[in-house]
Scaffold this active site. Structure first.
Site, PDB file in Angstrom:
ATOM      1  N   GLY A  19       0.823  -1.224   0.000  1.00  0.00           N
ATOM      2  CA  GLY A  19       0.000   0.000   0.000  1.00  0.00           C
ATOM      3  C   GLY A  19       0.845   1.256   0.000  1.00  0.00           C
TER       4      GLY A  19
ATOM      5  N   ARG B 162      -1.942  -0.761  -7.245  1.00  0.00           N
ATOM      6  CA  ARG B 162      -2.080   0.128  -8.418  1.00  0.00           C
ATOM      7  C   ARG B 162      -0.693   0.459  -8.956  1.00  0.00           C
ATOM      8  NH1 ARG B 162      -2.921   5.428  -6.513  1.00  0.00           N
ATOM      9  NH2 ARG B 162      -2.532   4.978  -4.322  1.00  0.00           N
TER      10      ARG B 162
ATOM     11  N   TYR C 222     -14.570  -1.145   9.359  1.00  0.00           N
ATOM     12  CA  TYR C 222     -13.154  -0.763   9.472  1.00  0.00           C
ATOM     13  C   TYR C 222     -12.642  -1.067  10.885  1.00  0.00           C
ATOM     14  CZ  TYR C 222      -9.145   2.525   9.483  1.00  0.00           C
ATOM     15  OH  TYR C 222      -7.908   3.115   9.581  1.00  0.00           O
TER      16      TYR C 222
HETATM   17  P1  NAD Z   1      -4.618   5.029   1.818  1.00  0.00           P
HETATM   18  O1  NAD Z   1      -6.028   4.661   1.533  1.00  0.00           O
HETATM   19  O2  NAD Z   1      -4.173   6.407   1.544  1.00  0.00           O
HETATM   20  O3  NAD Z   1      -3.631   4.049   1.063  1.00  0.00           O
HETATM   21  C1  NAD Z   1      -3.852   2.664   1.018  1.00  0.00           C
HETATM   22  C2  NAD Z   1      -3.075   2.109  -0.163  1.00  0.00           C
HETATM   23  O4  NAD Z   1      -3.318   0.704  -0.195  1.00  0.00           O
HETATM   24  C3  NAD Z   1      -3.515   2.678  -1.516  1.00  0.00           C
HETATM   25  O5  NAD Z   1      -2.388   3.162  -2.219  1.00  0.00           O
HETATM   26  C4  NAD Z   1      -4.177   1.495  -2.215  1.00  0.00           C
HETATM   27  O6  NAD Z   1      -3.951   1.483  -3.621  1.00  0.00           O
HETATM   28  C5  NAD Z   1      -3.463   0.328  -1.550  1.00  0.00           C
HETATM   29  N1  NAD Z   1      -4.225  -0.923  -1.606  1.00  0.00           N
HETATM   30  C6  NAD Z   1      -5.572  -1.114  -1.495  1.00  0.00           C
HETATM   31  N2  NAD Z   1      -5.854  -2.413  -1.630  1.00  0.00           N
HETATM   32  C7  NAD Z   1      -4.684  -3.063  -1.814  1.00  0.00           C
HETATM   33  C8  NAD Z   1      -4.325  -4.423  -2.020  1.00  0.00           C
HETATM   34  N3  NAD Z   1      -5.230  -5.391  -2.070  1.00  0.00           N
HETATM   35  N4  NAD Z   1      -3.012  -4.717  -2.155  1.00  0.00           N
HETATM   36  C9  NAD Z   1      -2.069  -3.744  -2.119  1.00  0.00           C
HETATM   37  N5  NAD Z   1      -2.344  -2.439  -1.955  1.00  0.00           N
HETATM   38  C10 NAD Z   1      -3.646  -2.116  -1.802  1.00  0.00           C
HETATM   39  O7  NAD Z   1      -4.342   4.642   3.345  1.00  0.00           O
HETATM   40  P2  NAD Z   1      -3.303   5.297   4.360  1.00  0.00           P
HETATM   41  O8  NAD Z   1      -3.932   6.492   4.939  1.00  0.00           O
HETATM   42  O9  NAD Z   1      -1.962   5.389   3.747  1.00  0.00           O
HETATM   43  O10 NAD Z   1      -3.345   4.189   5.505  1.00  0.00           O
HETATM   44  C11 NAD Z   1      -2.414   3.136   5.581  1.00  0.00           C
HETATM   45  C12 NAD Z   1      -2.736   2.320   6.821  1.00  0.00           C
HETATM   46  O11 NAD Z   1      -2.741   3.181   7.969  1.00  0.00           O
HETATM   47  C13 NAD Z   1      -4.119   1.638   6.818  1.00  0.00           C
HETATM   48  O12 NAD Z   1      -4.043   0.406   7.495  1.00  0.00           O
HETATM   49  C14 NAD Z   1      -4.972   2.590   7.623  1.00  0.00           C
HETATM   50  O13 NAD Z   1      -6.058   1.931   8.227  1.00  0.00           O
HETATM   51  C15 NAD Z   1      -3.981   3.067   8.658  1.00  0.00           C
HETATM   52  N6  NAD Z   1      -4.372   4.337   9.260  1.00  0.00           N
HETATM   53  C16 NAD Z   1      -4.386   5.490   8.511  1.00  0.00           C
HETATM   54  C17 NAD Z   1      -4.805   6.673   9.099  1.00  0.00           C
HETATM   55  C18 NAD Z   1      -4.842   7.969   8.330  1.00  0.00           C
HETATM   56  O14 NAD Z   1      -5.365   8.968   8.865  1.00  0.00           O
HETATM   57  N7  NAD Z   1      -4.328   8.024   7.111  1.00  0.00           N
HETATM   58  C19 NAD Z   1      -5.183   6.689  10.451  1.00  0.00           C
HETATM   59  C20 NAD Z   1      -5.191   5.493  11.161  1.00  0.00           C
HETATM   60  C21 NAD Z   1      -4.746   4.311  10.572  1.00  0.00           C
HETATM   61  C1  AKB Z   2     -10.130   7.144   8.925  1.00  0.00           C
HETATM   62  O1  AKB Z   2     -10.719   8.228   9.160  1.00  0.00           O
HETATM   63  O2  AKB Z   2     -10.687   6.117   8.499  1.00  0.00           O
HETATM   64  C2  AKB Z   2      -8.651   7.085   9.229  1.00  0.00           C
HETATM   65  C3  AKB Z   2      -8.432   6.593  10.624  1.00  0.00           C
HETATM   66  C4  AKB Z   2      -8.467   7.523  11.749  1.00  0.00           C
HETATM   67  O3  AKB Z   2      -8.252   5.424  10.812  1.00  0.00           O
HETATM   68  N1  AKB Z   2      -8.081   8.377   9.005  1.00  0.00           N
END
Ligand code: NAD
Ligand code: AKB
Length: 314
Positions: free
Chosen positions: A8, A36, A141
């Site tokens: 990802g 992607r 989620y």
């Molecule tokens: P994002 O949605 O921006 O990126 C996720 C990436 O995963 C994308 O580039 C997508 O193409 C890729 N993806 C989706 N399905 C896939 C698959 N089957 N195989 C490979 N790649 C795949 O998410 P993010 O914000 O970068 O979050 C990353 C992690 O951090 C997640 O587990 C999310 O739950 C966690 N997280 C994020 C936040 C936040 O605020 N961004 C907060 C808490 C937790």
């Molecule tokens: C979401 O809003 O889904 C994420 C998170 C806090 O896990 N940014």
């Protein structure tokens, strides 16, 4: 020197983590992967491979070819998209984690998996939310995050896989946009403030949530995987936070730089319900004690830095 594979890698976090890990551990040692095709800034800057993280065989081959000893597993479906398509969220989040953990068990890798404030639910104590507490989330989620935390701990205690994680709050950054979460408003507001001077928020004015600026989040990702395992009482996953924001409060911060900035509200009931079920303020003292977690950016420093970067790029 670590040999790292990131799943990802093209998302909001990965677009910051990949360059940071390449700087720390050497470009050739960090393989970025995503389901992607990504832009040239990632694919031409170092090793990149298209990889569906739910495909265990393909993950295993990629780990073996790259001789990876550490996996940062970022591929996931976030909260708002997860409520639109719960089965997709369950499939992607759980199948990919199971694939990564099995490969890690077979090939002896350490695994970082992010959890979220979304792992908590409406009957969790809200302020402060303890490290160890009731977790009954009401979103798909959140359910995948609680299951993921338990599965990671299981692989550690049962098979000795070095699994570690943090419960991230909403992350604020410039660059790759957020991927469809409930906290996305705290990023969108900056882009709209710079572009048009107004923002219509999909959460109500008083919806308080934990947040963090991406440079601190990336520091946490590096630091927890470098932490002395003997000091870790917890593993999956540590509460970490940096600030608590409401839309009205962040708008007031932005007005210190853009005095005419205006915020309006068109509340989306689905995302408001999700936000209402999450904590107001999580207690991150376990992370501070066990691996020295300490954020650098508060709301005021984050706001100034975001506006500085977005103004330069507009
Ligand atoms: P994002 O949605 O921006 O990126 C996720 C990436 O995963 C994308 O580039 C997508 O193409 C890729 N993806 C989706 N399905 C896939 C698959 N089957 N195989 C490979 N790649 C795949 O998410 P993010 O914000 O970068 O979050 C990353 C992690 O951090 C997640 O587990 C999310 O739950 C966690 N997280 C994020 C936040 C936040 O605020 N961004 C907060 C808490 C937790
Ligand atoms: C979401 O809003 O889904 C994420 C998170 C806090 O896990 N940014």
């Amino acid at each position: 020197m670590k040999r790292i594979l990131i799943t990802g890698a093209g998302g909001q976090i990965g677009s910051w983590l990949v360059p940071r890990l390449r700087e720390l551990y050497g470009t050739a040692n960090v393989l970025a992967t995503d389901v992607r095709h990504l832009g040239a800034e990632v694919t031409e800057a170092g090793p990149f491979q298209v990889l569906d993280a739910t495909d265990q065989k393909a993950v295993g081959q990629a780990v073996m070819r790259h001789e990876a000893d550490t996996v940062y597993h970022l591929a996931a479906i976030l909260s708002a998209i997860g409520e639109k398509d719960p089965r997709l969220a369950w499939h992607v989040n759980m199948a990919s984690l199971e694939a990564v953990l099995e490969v890690a068990r077979e090939q002896g890798c350490a695994v970082f998996t992010p959890s979220s404030i979304g792992a908590f639910g409406p009957n969790t104590p809200k302020d402060p939310t303890p490290q160890d507490t009731l977790m009954r989330p009401t979103t798909m989620y959140g359910i995948t995050k609680v299951c993921g935390e338990l599965l990671c701990n299981y692989y550690y205690t049962r098979y000795g896989v070095d699994t570690r994680g943090v419960r991230f709050p909403g992350l604020i950054s410039h660059g790759a946009p957020p991927g469809g979460g409930t906290t996305d408003w705290a990023v969108d507001i900056f882009y709209q403030a710079v572009e048009s001077g107004t923002y219509t928020c999909f959460l109500g004015p008083d919806a308080q949530l934990d947040m963090m600026y991406m440079p601190d989040a990336v520091d946490a990702l590096v630091k927890i995987m470098e932490a002395d395992p003997d000091r870790l009482v917890h593993r999956n996953a540590f509460n970490i936070t940096a600030m608590q924001l409401t839309p009205e409060g962040l708008a007031a911060e932005i007005r210190k730089h853009i005095p005419d900035f205006e915020i309006g509200y068109e509340v989306d009931p689905v995302r408001q319900r999700i936000a209402d079920s999450w904590p107001d303020r999580i207690d991150d003292s376990a992370a501070r004690e066990e691996w020295g977690w300490q954020p650098k950016f508060d709301a005021s420093a984050m706001t100034a830095d975001m506006l500085h970067h977005l103004s330069l790029s507009s």
